[in-house]
Scaffold this active site. Structure first.
Site, PDB file in Angstrom:
ATOM      1  N   GLN A  71     120.960  -3.923 -10.694  1.00  0.00           N
ATOM      2  CA  GLN A  71     122.413  -4.668 -11.165  1.00  0.00           C
ATOM      3  C   GLN A  71     122.718  -6.045 -11.096  1.00  0.00           C
ATOM      4  OE1 GLN A  71     124.294  -0.587 -10.497  1.00  0.00           O
ATOM      5  NE2 GLN A  71     125.967  -2.116 -11.813  1.00  0.00           N
ATOM      6  N   HIS A  72     123.507  -7.086 -10.726  1.00  0.00           N
ATOM      7  CA  HIS A  72     123.808  -8.123 -10.563  1.00  0.00           C
ATOM      8  C   HIS A  72     123.254  -9.064 -10.509  1.00  0.00           C
ATOM      9  CE1 HIS A  72     126.172  -4.582  -8.294  1.00  0.00           C
ATOM     10  NE2 HIS A  72     125.183  -4.603  -7.755  1.00  0.00           N
ATOM     11  N   ASP A 228     120.855   0.349 -13.751  1.00  0.00           N
ATOM     12  CA  ASP A 228     119.746   0.988 -13.267  1.00  0.00           C
ATOM     13  C   ASP A 228     120.476   2.263 -12.713  1.00  0.00           C
ATOM     14  OD1 ASP A 228     120.611   0.044 -10.741  1.00  0.00           O
ATOM     15  OD2 ASP A 228     118.416  -0.030 -10.315  1.00  0.00           O
TER      16      ASP A 228
HETATM   17  O1  LIG Z   1     121.868  -3.413  -6.488  1.00  0.00           O
HETATM   18  C1  LIG Z   1     121.959  -2.035  -6.572  1.00  0.00           C
HETATM   19  C2  LIG Z   1     123.061  -1.400  -6.663  1.00  0.00           C
HETATM   20  O2  LIG Z   1     124.508  -1.609  -6.843  1.00  0.00           O
HETATM   21  C3  LIG Z   1     120.768  -1.536  -6.560  1.00  0.00           C
HETATM   22  O3  LIG Z   1     120.356  -0.198  -7.095  1.00  0.00           O
HETATM   23  C4  LIG Z   1     120.204  -2.078  -7.347  1.00  0.00           C
HETATM   24  O4  LIG Z   1     120.194  -1.704  -8.923  1.00  0.00           O
HETATM   25  C5  LIG Z   1     118.240  -2.364  -7.904  1.00  0.00           C
HETATM   26  O5  LIG Z   1     118.247  -1.225  -8.102  1.00  0.00           O
HETATM   27  P1  LIG Z   1     116.896  -0.580  -7.525  1.00  0.00           P
HETATM   28  O6  LIG Z   1     115.807  -1.664  -8.531  1.00  0.00           O
HETATM   29  O7  LIG Z   1     116.121  -1.169  -6.291  1.00  0.00           O
HETATM   30  O8  LIG Z   1     116.433   0.554  -8.177  1.00  0.00           O
END
Ligand SMILES: O=C(CO)[C@@H](O)[C@H](O)COP(=O)(O)O
Ligand SMILES: Nc1ncnc2c1ncn2[C@@H]1O[C@H](COP(=O)(O)OP(=O)(O)O)[C@@H](O)[C@H]1O
Length: 468
Positions: A71-72, A228
């Site tokens: 995300q983000h 995700d």
């Molecule tokens: O920033 C967040 C949720 O807000 C993280 O969950 C990212 O979405 C990355 O996830 P992974 O790649 O570590 O699973």
């Protein structure tokens, strides 16, 4: 038999699963690594997706595909659709001051009421503010802003023109300029971040078609995709009282809720899910890599680290790690460093250090679960997923430290599975999600002995860290 594919374009790698659309049975999988670093050109994610597809034997027989992703991440596109600069990932903390500035302008609770979350360095709006302040020329060239999963879906569709630039409500809710409560963009907040307006992806419904693939890599139906954590929740079919505890690069505790949350303390971010409901979530920057660090330091692999950790006593004889290696997001300490407390000659053996690493990881996740409870989210049991969920030490210590029965689903790629399930939903054309029977029953690890003293000694030193 129709096949569907789900992609997880995550921080460390790209994974793809191909499943039977009706039963959910796993047919084949593929994966490819992503480069290290918190600043990555999106082309590297596209290359990894191509390799993962190759590794999975291609998509020639796949009818529908959805992309789940980290995300983000800020992808700035110019007026011709070219990437303006490398994407800044969710775990890049250079935007910490920008987040502080944004909070100073509006106030914590006002942000939470507006978008469900208080800005931290991770949110896209903070990264856009950083771009405005640090790279004004790049900000001025930014015509559209996308997230990693939006951009990959767009590339699969051919990556031409902005009409096909779409997203879903789960990932939109992590930008800082989409409101889960009103289900709409807050263009004023986008402008507050970037300094001017920009084109944003159209937000699709939970099972709305996102068009079709261009045929270069994939020619079938595209789903809207998801962030995700929302994709993993879809795969796990979380119910009331269930919490997903994901231990990847990020450590995430999340739950499904029927109403949006607005936690002004900032510990819980009030995101949307991938079904039309909500996904309150607490996310740390330091999770699987804490164990990677300990394994490397001690010169063992992950199995060896788990064996060492299980040799030491509960509480590691007072050796306590505060794991803020990358700074931290929950709690919001972007400039913090890690610290090892309580060192004595007798408690600094490899086994004690391994134990302290696993306990630190679980204590930080337990803090996140407390924050969910404080935000009114019911918590009864935890599903353990993500790469480090496979650690025998994590599995053995989790029930006692989290204070919850822990369920370990069959090892798998739950984000990619959720995306595949969404693709099957889109393909079916029905209102109801497909019922998949193929995933096995999770292994249940009941709480046998609570270990509150581990959390107590962690809480005593949690604030005692140096700034970077
Ligand atoms: O920033 C967040 C949720 O807000 C993280 O969950 C990212 O979405 C990355 O996830 P992974 O790649 O570590 O699973
Ligand atoms: N058995 C294990 N024990 C501990 N950590 C593990 C184990 N297997 C994988 N990992 C770690 O899990 C991480 C990858 O998990 P993943 O959920 O794919 O991350 P991300 O979604 O952030 O890309 C890596 O840091 C890897 O070292």
């Amino acid at each position: 038999m129709s096949l569907v594919a789900g992609v997880d374009s995550s921080t460390q790698s790209c994974k793809i699963v191909i499943r039977d659309a009706d039963s959910g049975e796993l047919v084949r999988t593929g994966r490819a690594p992503h480069p290290n670093g918190t600043e990555v050109h999106p082309d590297r994610w596209w290359e990894a997706l191509r390799k993962a597809v190759d590794d999975a034997g291609g998509l020639h027989d796949v009818a529908a595909l959805s992309v789940g992703g980290q995300q983000h991440g800020m992808i700035a596109l110019d007026a011709s659709g070219e990437v303006v600069r490398e994407a800044l990932l969710w775990n890049d903390t250079r935007s910490a001051q920008a987040a502080t500035d944004l909070i100073g302008e509006l106030g914590e609770q006002e942000w939470a009421d507006a978008i469900g979350s208080v800005p931290v360095a991770s949110l896209t709006v903070s990264k856009l503010r950083w771009l405005r302040d640090a790279e004004p020329e790049n900000a001025a060239r930014t015509h559209a802003v996308a997230l990693p999963h939006d951009w990959l879906t767009w590339k699969l569709a051919g990556g031409k023109g902005f009409d096909g630039l779409v997203t879903d409500r789960s990932d939109a809710s992590g930008t800082g300029y989409w409101s889960p409560a009103s289900e709409g963009y807050r263009h004023d907040l986008l402008e507050r971040g970037l300094g001017h307006s920009a084109l944003l992806p159209r937000v699709l419904g939970a099972h709305e078609q996102a068009g079709t693939g261009s045929g270069e890599l994939f020619g079938g139906l595209l789903g809207p995709g998801a962030g995700d954590n929302a994709a993993a929740a879809l795969a796990l079919a979380l119910g009331p009282g269930d919490v997903a505890v994901s231990i990847g690069t990020s450590g995430v505790v999340s739950a499904i809720a029927d109403a949006p949350t607005a936690d002004g303390s900032g510990l819980v971010t009030g995101f949307a899910d991938a079904t039309g409901r909500y996904l309150p979530l607490a996310c740390t920057l330091n999770a699987a890599r804490v164990l990677d660090w300990a394994a490397q330091l001690l010169g063992v692999d992950h199995r060896g680290l788990a064996e060492l950790a299980l040799q030491a006593p509960s509480g590691a004889d007072g050796l306590v790690l505060v794991p803020y290696f990358e700074g931290e997001r929950t709690p919001n300490r972007p400039r913090s460093t890690a610290a090892l407390h309580g060192m004595r000659l007798s408690n600094t053996t490899p086994a004690h250090i391994a134990r302290a690493a696993v306990e630190a990881l679980l204590c930080s996740l337990a803090d996140g679960i407390d924050a969910l409870r404080a935000a009114g989210v019911p918590v009864q049991r935890a599903f353990l997923i993500g790469g480090a969920a496979q650690s025998a030490a994590v599995q053995q210590l989790a029930p006692g430290i989290l204070g919850l029965d822990v369920l370990v689903p069959t090892p798998g790629e739950y984000v990619a599975d959720g995306a595949a399930r969404q693709a099957a939903w889109v393909l079916s054309g029905r209102d109801a999600q497909p019922e998949w029977s193929a995933s096995g029953e999770p292994r249940v690890l009941p709480v046998r002995e609570l270990t509150p003293q581990v959390r107590e000694q962690y809480a005593q030193v949690r604030e005692l860290t140096a700034e970077r």
